[in-house]
Write an enzyme that holds these catalytic residues in place. Structure first.
Site, PDB file in Angstrom:
ATOM      1  CD  GLU A 174       2.082   5.874   5.258  1.00 14.02           C
ATOM      2  OE1 GLU A 174       1.439   6.411   6.181  1.00 14.02           O
ATOM      3  OE2 GLU A 174       2.044   4.649   5.013  1.00 14.02           O
ATOM      4  CG  ASP A 178      -1.433   1.134   1.818  1.00 15.20           C
ATOM      5  OD1 ASP A 178      -2.017   1.886   1.051  1.00 15.20           O
ATOM      6  OD2 ASP A 178      -1.281   1.343   3.038  1.00 15.20           O
ATOM      7  CG  ASP A 217       0.959   0.095   5.334  1.00 12.09           C
ATOM      8  OD1 ASP A 217       1.113   0.343   4.115  1.00 12.09           O
ATOM      9  OD2 ASP A 217      -0.160   0.109   5.880  1.00 12.09           O
ATOM     10  CE1 TYR A 228      -6.037   3.976   1.450  1.00 10.76           C
ATOM     11  CE2 TYR A 228      -5.121   1.993   2.416  1.00 10.76           C
ATOM     12  CZ  TYR A 228      -4.949   3.214   1.805  1.00 10.76           C
ATOM     13  OH  TYR A 228      -3.675   3.685   1.545  1.00 10.76           O
TER      14      TYR A 228
END
Ligand SMILES: *[C@@H]1O[C@H](CO)[C@@H](O)[C@H](O)[C@H]1NC(C)=O
Ligand SMILES: *[C@@H]1O[C@H](CO)[C@@H](O)[C@H](O)[C@H]1NC(C)=O
Ligand SMILES: *[C@@H]1O[C@H](CO)[C@@H](O)[C@H](O)[C@H]1NC(C)=O
Length: 450
Positions: free
Chosen positions: A427, A72, A75, A224
């Site tokens: 991120e 993703d 991670d 999500y």
């Protein structure tokens, strides 16, 4: 005289290049980011050499092979909803802006990036009405820090099926496969037809067994959540209509559309903005283009901007959100809606992302860019050195460069600190780059790249 002429040319080239960026270079780097996010067995031509085989034991509850696909973000979970939308958007960009990709020399790399996703979806679609929605647990994964190559954690796999359906996930994956069918049909018709068959079956599953995949199993709630599935049913039907020309899919659009007619926006959860502009192109029905145009005009006029000019919509992933807005406005521009205005705005917004403020938010592009991004693997030194929470807390730059990744981005006042702990702003995520890349390819196609 000749000398003056030559000087004038040099000066002209210099001046005309000072406010331009090499979008082609950025696009090429973005594709390297997708290679860095690969899960499974890596091929011999893998260009990002600090990544190696990982998660080779990913399997379903009945032992089905679920290796491959994309991690993703920073991670190591494989989230189907996020991944399928990423692939749909990559395929959309390549399909409609191949000239931009070609000019950047990135057509083959992009096909490869798409196929890395679609090969995994084919594995995950184990029978007509059973699809693996996720491999790895967000809750378990986020408790550890380190390389994917070293993972020892349990990686559960979760399905959607007739008792626990996920119309949003199944329809989005159908969209990804239908769009990818169009990408591959003149490249490898055998492969393309396999994609299309799975797209149709998954769409039927989505349509017949209604539900939100977030209600099917708990684990995805870390990350999500889906707010509804009607938008994916419309978006998926639009893509299947484009791929098959079967008007049945348009009747699905018309049936579901009234429920969400006032919805707007385009992101991994909200697909109606993309569906509107795609349907505008496919059907020529002015109601869709009018809606997109009104949406773009309203967003450009009323959304707050940071002092340095970024259209600021969301705190988390501010750059991605703006890139997705620009993507649908550029598609509307291609259909004749305010082309000069939307294109100029898209260029301004992308320039902000790649360096017009003196800082590039794309890792490895320009002179100054993020070096502490929140990414477990990039923060690890070369093996066999240990990698754990010590690296997470270290103030040192990442030992590995996650080249081409767009970070979350600044806050409302252009505020941004390059620290590893800040997953909201720092991120990287495969879904961030997909829309960003689509806009880059469009701008390159329009001749806006240096
Ligand atoms: C259907 O999916 C749910 C949610 O992942 C799972 O708990 C259940 O076991 C599945 N049903 C079957 C028959 O496999
Ligand atoms: C075309 O796709 C099929 C199905 O995936 C595959 O078996 C075949 O090797 C591919 N052909 C080429 C030339 O890549
Ligand atoms: C997802 O939804 C659940 C409940 O519906 C909620 O508890 C959770 O906080 C949400 N997750 C995110 C990331 O918003």
């Amino acid at each position: 005289m000749k000398l003056i002429f030559a000087l004038a040319i040099v000066l002209y080239v210099f001046v005309s290049n000072t406010d331009g960026f090499d979008y082609k270079e950025v696009l090429g780097k973005s594709l390297l980011f997708y290679e860095a996010q690969r899960s499974g067995k890596l091929p011999a031509d893998q260009r990002v050499k600090w990544r190696h085989d990982s998660a080779l034991n990913d399997k379903g509850v009945h032992g089905e092979d679920l290796t491959g696909g994309y991690y993703d973000a920073g991670d190591w979970v494989k989230f189907g909803f996020q991944m399928s939308f990423t692939i749909t958007v990559l395929a959309w960009g390549l399909l409609d802006h191949e000239a931009g990709y070609k000019a950047a020399g990135q057509v083959d790399y992009t096909r490869t990036a798409i196929k890395w996703g679609t090969d995994y979806f084919l594995k995950a679609h184990v029978s007509d009405n059973v699809f693996y929605a996720q491999v790895g647990s967000g809750y378990i994964d986020h408790q550890t820090w380190g390389r994917p190559e070293d993972m020892t954690e349990i990686r559960p796999a979760y399905t959607i099926n007739v008792t626990n359906p996920g119309s949003d996930l199944a329809a989005e994956t159908a969209a990804a496969l239908a769009a990818s069918y169009l990408v591959f049909k003149d490249v490898n018709a055998t492969y393309a037809n396999i994609l299309l068959e799975h797209a149709k079956t998954l769409y039927n599953f989505a349509y017949k067994y209604r539900g939100k995949y977030t209600d099917a199993f708990d684990d995805v709630r870390c990350c999500y959540n889906s707010s509804g599935y009607e938008d994916e049913l419309i978006w998926g039907a639009a893509w299947l209509y484009r791929a098959t020309k079967d008007k049945t899919y348009l009747t699905y659009v018309e049936e579901v559309y009234p429920v969400i007619q006032y919805y707007i926006g385009f992101n991994w959860d909200q697909k109606i903005g993309g569906a509107d502009v795609l349907l505008a192109k496919l059907t020529g029905d002015s109601k869709y283009l009018t809606k997109t145009k009104n949406y773009c005009d309203n967003m450009l006029a009323t959304t707050p901007r940071t002092p340095k000019g970024l259209i600021f919509i969301t705190q988390w992933g501010s750059l991605m959100t703006t890139a997705y807005l620009m993507e649908i406005c550029l598609e509307a521009a291609a259909l004749g809606a305010n082309p000069e205005k939307y294109r100029a705005e898209a260029k301004t917004q992308i320039d902000y992302m790649v360096g017009s403020t003196g800082f590039s938010y794309v890792v490895g592009f320009g002179d100054k860019f993020p070096v502490h991004v929140h990414h477990k693997a990039a923060s690890c030194p070369d093996p066999p050195a240990k990698c754990d929470w010590t690296q997470f807390s270290s103030p040192d730059p990442n030992p590995q460069q996650i080249t081409g990744a767009l970070v979350g981005g600044p806050g409302a006042n252009d505020d941004y600190t390059d620290v590893r702990s800040d997953y909201v702003h720092n991120e990287v995520d495969t879904v961030y780059n997909a829309g960003f890349q689509g806009v880059l390819a469009t701008l390159i196609e329009l001749g806006y790249s240096d």
